[in-house]
Design a protein around this motif. Structure first.
Motif, PDB file in Angstrom:
ATOM      1  N   SER A  19      -5.826   7.890 -14.002  1.00 57.35           N
ATOM      2  CA  SER A  19      -5.266   6.908 -14.880  1.00 57.35           C
ATOM      3  C   SER A  19      -4.889   5.829 -14.263  1.00 57.35           C
ATOM      4  O   SER A  19      -4.625   4.638 -14.613  1.00 57.35           O
ATOM      5  CB  SER A  19      -4.040   7.279 -15.795  1.00 57.35           C
ATOM      6  OG  SER A  19      -2.986   7.755 -14.795  1.00 57.35           O
ATOM      7  N   PHE A  20      -4.512   6.061 -12.519  1.00 54.21           N
ATOM      8  CA  PHE A  20      -4.184   4.897 -11.841  1.00 54.21           C
ATOM      9  C   PHE A  20      -5.240   4.777 -10.378  1.00 54.21           C
ATOM     10  O   PHE A  20      -5.207   3.769  -9.793  1.00 54.21           O
ATOM     11  CB  PHE A  20      -2.817   4.839 -11.622  1.00 54.21           C
ATOM     12  CG  PHE A  20      -2.127   5.879 -10.646  1.00 54.21           C
ATOM     13  CD1 PHE A  20      -2.394   6.379  -9.573  1.00 54.21           C
ATOM     14  CD2 PHE A  20      -1.659   6.911 -11.546  1.00 54.21           C
ATOM     15  CE1 PHE A  20      -1.938   7.222  -8.924  1.00 54.21           C
ATOM     16  CE2 PHE A  20      -0.831   7.952 -10.960  1.00 54.21           C
ATOM     17  CZ  PHE A  20      -1.173   8.281  -9.443  1.00 54.21           C
ATOM     18  N   ALA A  21      -5.646   5.973 -10.137  1.00 53.01           N
ATOM     19  CA  ALA A  21      -6.440   6.253  -8.919  1.00 53.01           C
ATOM     20  C   ALA A  21      -7.547   5.067  -8.757  1.00 53.01           C
ATOM     21  O   ALA A  21      -7.933   4.798  -7.635  1.00 53.01           O
ATOM     22  CB  ALA A  21      -6.600   7.392  -8.454  1.00 53.01           C
ATOM     23  N   TRP A  22      -7.876   4.898  -9.757  1.00 52.57           N
ATOM     24  CA  TRP A  22      -9.293   3.940  -9.923  1.00 52.57           C
ATOM     25  C   TRP A  22      -8.761   2.540  -9.780  1.00 52.57           C
ATOM     26  O   TRP A  22      -9.569   1.598  -9.759  1.00 52.57           O
ATOM     27  CB  TRP A  22     -10.035   4.187 -10.897  1.00 52.57           C
ATOM     28  CG  TRP A  22      -9.555   3.569 -12.381  1.00 52.57           C
ATOM     29  CD1 TRP A  22      -8.653   4.381 -12.935  1.00 52.57           C
ATOM     30  CD2 TRP A  22      -9.460   2.164 -12.883  1.00 52.57           C
ATOM     31  NE1 TRP A  22      -8.162   3.565 -14.164  1.00 52.57           N
ATOM     32  CE2 TRP A  22      -8.707   2.191 -13.974  1.00 52.57           C
ATOM     33  CE3 TRP A  22     -10.303   1.134 -12.329  1.00 52.57           C
ATOM     34  CZ2 TRP A  22      -8.704   1.180 -14.805  1.00 52.57           C
ATOM     35  CZ3 TRP A  22      -9.964   0.041 -13.312  1.00 52.57           C
ATOM     36  CH2 TRP A  22      -9.191  -0.064 -14.399  1.00 52.57           C
ATOM     37  N   PHE A  23      -7.468   2.146 -10.277  1.00 51.40           N
ATOM     38  CA  PHE A  23      -7.354   0.626 -10.460  1.00 51.40           C
ATOM     39  C   PHE A  23      -7.133  -0.174  -9.169  1.00 51.40           C
ATOM     40  O   PHE A  23      -6.834   0.235  -8.207  1.00 51.40           O
ATOM     41  CB  PHE A  23      -6.044   0.792 -11.033  1.00 51.40           C
ATOM     42  CG  PHE A  23      -5.418  -0.374 -11.659  1.00 51.40           C
ATOM     43  CD1 PHE A  23      -6.522  -1.148 -12.590  1.00 51.40           C
ATOM     44  CD2 PHE A  23      -4.226  -0.890 -11.542  1.00 51.40           C
ATOM     45  CE1 PHE A  23      -6.082  -2.279 -13.080  1.00 51.40           C
ATOM     46  CE2 PHE A  23      -3.816  -2.041 -12.374  1.00 51.40           C
ATOM     47  CZ  PHE A  23      -4.736  -2.859 -13.216  1.00 51.40           C
ATOM     48  N   TYR A  24      -7.549  -1.283  -9.377  1.00 50.00           N
ATOM     49  CA  TYR A  24      -7.641  -2.395  -8.120  1.00 50.00           C
ATOM     50  C   TYR A  24      -6.199  -2.567  -7.843  1.00 50.00           C
ATOM     51  O   TYR A  24      -6.140  -2.875  -6.400  1.00 50.00           O
ATOM     52  CB  TYR A  24      -7.961  -3.777  -8.799  1.00 50.00           C
ATOM     53  CG  TYR A  24      -9.327  -3.526  -9.580  1.00 50.00           C
ATOM     54  CD1 TYR A  24     -10.368  -3.750  -8.831  1.00 50.00           C
ATOM     55  CD2 TYR A  24      -9.554  -3.834 -11.005  1.00 50.00           C
ATOM     56  CE1 TYR A  24     -11.677  -3.727  -9.413  1.00 50.00           C
ATOM     57  CE2 TYR A  24     -10.844  -3.941 -11.516  1.00 50.00           C
ATOM     58  CZ  TYR A  24     -11.907  -3.778 -10.725  1.00 50.00           C
ATOM     59  OH  TYR A  24     -13.065  -3.758 -11.398  1.00 50.00           O
ATOM     60  N   ALA A  25      -5.231  -2.521  -8.486  1.00 55.47           N
ATOM     61  CA  ALA A  25      -3.735  -2.394  -8.055  1.00 55.47           C
ATOM     62  C   ALA A  25      -3.294  -1.378  -7.305  1.00 55.47           C
ATOM     63  O   ALA A  25      -2.115  -1.704  -6.713  1.00 55.47           O
ATOM     64  CB  ALA A  25      -2.989  -2.953  -9.068  1.00 55.47           C
ATOM     65  N   VAL A  26      -3.940  -0.239  -7.349  1.00 58.63           N
ATOM     66  CA  VAL A  26      -3.325   0.977  -6.825  1.00 58.63           C
ATOM     67  C   VAL A  26      -2.971   0.898  -5.238  1.00 58.63           C
ATOM     68  O   VAL A  26      -1.850   1.445  -4.826  1.00 58.63           O
ATOM     69  CB  VAL A  26      -4.256   2.266  -6.964  1.00 58.63           C
ATOM     70  CG1 VAL A  26      -5.522   1.998  -6.061  1.00 58.63           C
ATOM     71  CG2 VAL A  26      -3.476   3.524  -6.709  1.00 58.63           C
ATOM     72  N   ASN A  27      -3.632   0.029  -4.646  1.00 58.25           N
ATOM     73  CA  ASN A  27      -3.081   0.222  -2.842  1.00 58.25           C
ATOM     74  C   ASN A  27      -1.756  -0.444  -2.920  1.00 58.25           C
ATOM     75  O   ASN A  27      -0.741   0.134  -2.133  1.00 58.25           O
ATOM     76  CB  ASN A  27      -4.009  -0.552  -2.125  1.00 58.25           C
ATOM     77  CG  ASN A  27      -5.465   0.000  -2.046  1.00 58.25           C
ATOM     78  OD1 ASN A  27      -5.465   1.264  -2.117  1.00 58.25           O
ATOM     79  ND2 ASN A  27      -6.394  -0.880  -1.757  1.00 58.25           N
ATOM     80  N   SER A  28      -1.480  -1.631  -3.710  1.00 56.62           N
ATOM     81  CA  SER A  28      -0.277  -2.449  -3.731  1.00 56.62           C
ATOM     82  C   SER A  28       0.701  -1.424  -4.181  1.00 56.62           C
ATOM     83  O   SER A  28       2.034  -1.488  -3.888  1.00 56.62           O
ATOM     84  CB  SER A  28      -0.300  -3.537  -4.586  1.00 56.62           C
ATOM     85  OG  SER A  28      -1.099  -4.500  -3.840  1.00 56.62           O
ATOM     86  N   GLY A  29       0.578  -0.694  -5.338  1.00 59.56           N
ATOM     87  CA  GLY A  29       1.476   0.243  -5.807  1.00 59.56           C
ATOM     88  C   GLY A  29       1.949   1.384  -4.965  1.00 59.56           C
ATOM     89  O   GLY A  29       3.087   1.720  -4.693  1.00 59.56           O
ATOM     90  N   GLN A  30       0.939   1.975  -4.170  1.00 59.64           N
ATOM     91  CA  GLN A  30       1.143   3.146  -3.592  1.00 59.64           C
ATOM     92  C   GLN A  30       1.758   2.877  -2.210  1.00 59.64           C
ATOM     93  O   GLN A  30       2.623   3.469  -1.701  1.00 59.64           O
ATOM     94  CB  GLN A  30      -0.139   3.813  -3.142  1.00 59.64           C
ATOM     95  CG  GLN A  30      -0.666   4.454  -4.380  1.00 59.64           C
ATOM     96  CD  GLN A  30      -0.093   5.978  -4.671  1.00 59.64           C
ATOM     97  OE1 GLN A  30       1.138   5.949  -4.330  1.00 59.64           O
ATOM     98  NE2 GLN A  30      -0.597   6.794  -5.660  1.00 59.64           N
ATOM     99  N   ILE A  31       1.557   1.367  -1.415  1.00 55.55           N
ATOM    100  CA  ILE A  31       2.245   1.031  -0.694  1.00 55.55           C
ATOM    101  C   ILE A  31       3.687   0.731  -0.924  1.00 55.55           C
ATOM    102  O   ILE A  31       4.637   1.302   0.028  1.00 55.55           O
ATOM    103  CB  ILE A  31       1.414   0.041   0.228  1.00 55.55           C
ATOM    104  CG1 ILE A  31       0.013   0.372   0.694  1.00 55.55           C
ATOM    105  CG2 ILE A  31       2.441  -0.773   1.447  1.00 55.55           C
ATOM    106  CD1 ILE A  31      -0.681  -0.883   0.969  1.00 55.55           C
ATOM    107  N   SER A  32       3.912   0.104  -1.995  1.00 57.78           N
ATOM    108  CA  SER A  32       5.331  -0.193  -2.352  1.00 57.78           C
ATOM    109  C   SER A  32       6.293   0.902  -2.589  1.00 57.78           C
ATOM    110  O   SER A  32       7.519   0.888  -2.311  1.00 57.78           O
ATOM    111  CB  SER A  32       5.288  -1.296  -3.402  1.00 57.78           C
ATOM    112  OG  SER A  32       4.541  -0.564  -4.569  1.00 57.78           O
TER     113      SER A  32
END
Length: 402
Positions: free
Chosen positions: A129-142
């Motif tokens: 649901s989120f691992a493919w998403f373009y924003a996932v890097n920003s989310g996981q780092i934050s």
């Protein structure tokens, strides 16, 4: 100010390894090993090798993240350590994350689609649901570093790495104390490969030394790659207050669109360069090197050379393309070029565009072997499909790195 650099690239894990390989002109382009490319027309790529995510990240993160995100998390860790920043010691709302990705978690998505088609829906990971998403890097780092300030993601193909850093600079100017920013992509998998082949711009050569030749008479498309770079950005006053070492300043940026296809209008790259120089309050004569977009498509190479000539004059500025060592990393490409440009300023060396035999008609001073020289500023160029980005970085008289 850039106070920290983190790199996960085909040329090496870590900024130090990447810089050593880049300065020496050591190519990382090889035949794909992540899957069997024999049936595909293009079979070479710049892969990140020797990367064991379990050696760098908590086990709980591994099943919920794509390789792209794992590379981004490790690069962010390195950038923060390089900057001497402990996020636990800073107010959470004073720190943000702005990254770029043009493909998202492609390999993760491919694996889950395979499960869906071959085994059924109950075998698809909830993390899809989120691992493919373009924003996932920003989310996981934050999440990993407790960064709750202004954050976001930019999706603009090869230009993404520059556009993300430009957005981070805007947030710094609005009062955010620290932003982790850059670009990362990784789609060297059959699904991602098919998507990239559809563009028709991939090199089909099987010779790693002659496959990716921007500005060369033999240019016939690019070699894709994976990875990128992340930077730590801070205001100068904050960096000085804590005695941070400074690589350089994000001094100017501009982004432009190209005219509609078939309209006969001039591409927007020249205008992007001029606007970036104006934003930095500098002139063409003060630019020491240009890091080119380097599409390796003859028409696009000619257009880029024309834009550089229009601003700097024929042979008016050294031009380099160290991405010949890694391939084009989608949104990670410009971010890696930006990191390499800052390392060039620090070490006083122009890295080479390896293996290229520059076409005389382009009238470029192409750097094909490393050139030691004092450097004050570097211009990084990037182009997506119909848009352009240019960013100027320069040294500052603060800290040891600048």
């Amino acid at each position: 100010m850039v106070t920290g650099i983190g790199v996960t690239a085909p040329t090496g894990l870590g900024a130090g390894r990447h810089w050593s390989a880049t300065r020496a002109g050591e190519s990382a382009i090889r035949r794909i090993t992540r899957f069997d490319p024999a049936r595909y027309p293009a079979r070479l790529a710049g892969q990140v090798t020797g990367f064991d995510p379990a050696a760098h990240l908590p086990g709980r993160l591994l099943p919920q993240t794509d390789l792209m995100t794992q590379l981004a998390l490790v690069a962010a860790d390195e950038a923060l350590a390089d900057a001497g920043v402990n996020p636990d010691e800073l107010p959470s709302f004073s720190m943000g994350v702005v990254t770029a990705s043009s493909s998202g978690g492609f390999e993760f998505g491919q694996n889950e689609l395979r499960n869906l088609w071959s085994r059924g829906g109950k075998y698809v990971s909830a993390y899809q649901s989120f691992a493919w998403f373009y924003a996932v890097n920003s989310g996981q780092i934050s999440i990993r570093h407790g960064m709750r300030g202004p954050s976001g993601v930019v999706v603009s193909d090869q230009a993404g790495g520059l556009d993300a850093v430009a957005q981070a600079r805007r947030q710094i100017r609005k009062g955010t104390g620290l932003v982790v920013s850059g670009g990362m992509d990784a789609s060297i998998c059959p699904w991602g490969w098919a998507a990239q082949l559809a563009a028709g711009t991939l090199s089909t050569s099987d010779d790693p030394r002659r496959a990716y030749l921007p500005f060369d008479t033999a240019a016939a498309g690019h070699v894709p790659g994976e990875g990128g770079a992340l930077l730590v950005l801070e205001p100068l006053a904050a960096a000085e207050a804590r005695g941070a070492e400074v690589y350089g300043e994000i001094a100017g940026h501009a982004a432009t669109f190209d005219p509609p296809p078939g309209s006969g209008g001039e591409p927007g790259l020249r205008r992007a360069i001029e606007l970036a120089l104006a934003d930095a309050g500098t002139t063409a004569a003060e630019v020491d090197v240009v890091f080119a977009d380097a599409a390796a498509v003859p028409a696009l190479d000619r257009a880029e050379a024309a834009a550089i000539r229009a601003v700097f004059g024929p042979h008016g500025v050294p031009v380099t393309a160290p991405k010949t060592l890694t391939g084009r990393l989608c949104s990670g490409a410009a971010a890696l070029d930006l990191a390499t440009a800052l390392l060039s300023l620090r070490h006083g060396v122009l890295p080479p565009a390896t293996g290229v035999r520059p076409a005389a008609g382009l009238e470029l001073d192409l750097v094909t072997e490393a050139r030691p020289r004092p450097l004050r500023s570097a211009l990084v160029l990037a182009r997506g499909n119909g848009f352009n980005s240019a960013m100027l970085v320069r040294t500052v008289h603060s800290g040891k790195k600048g």
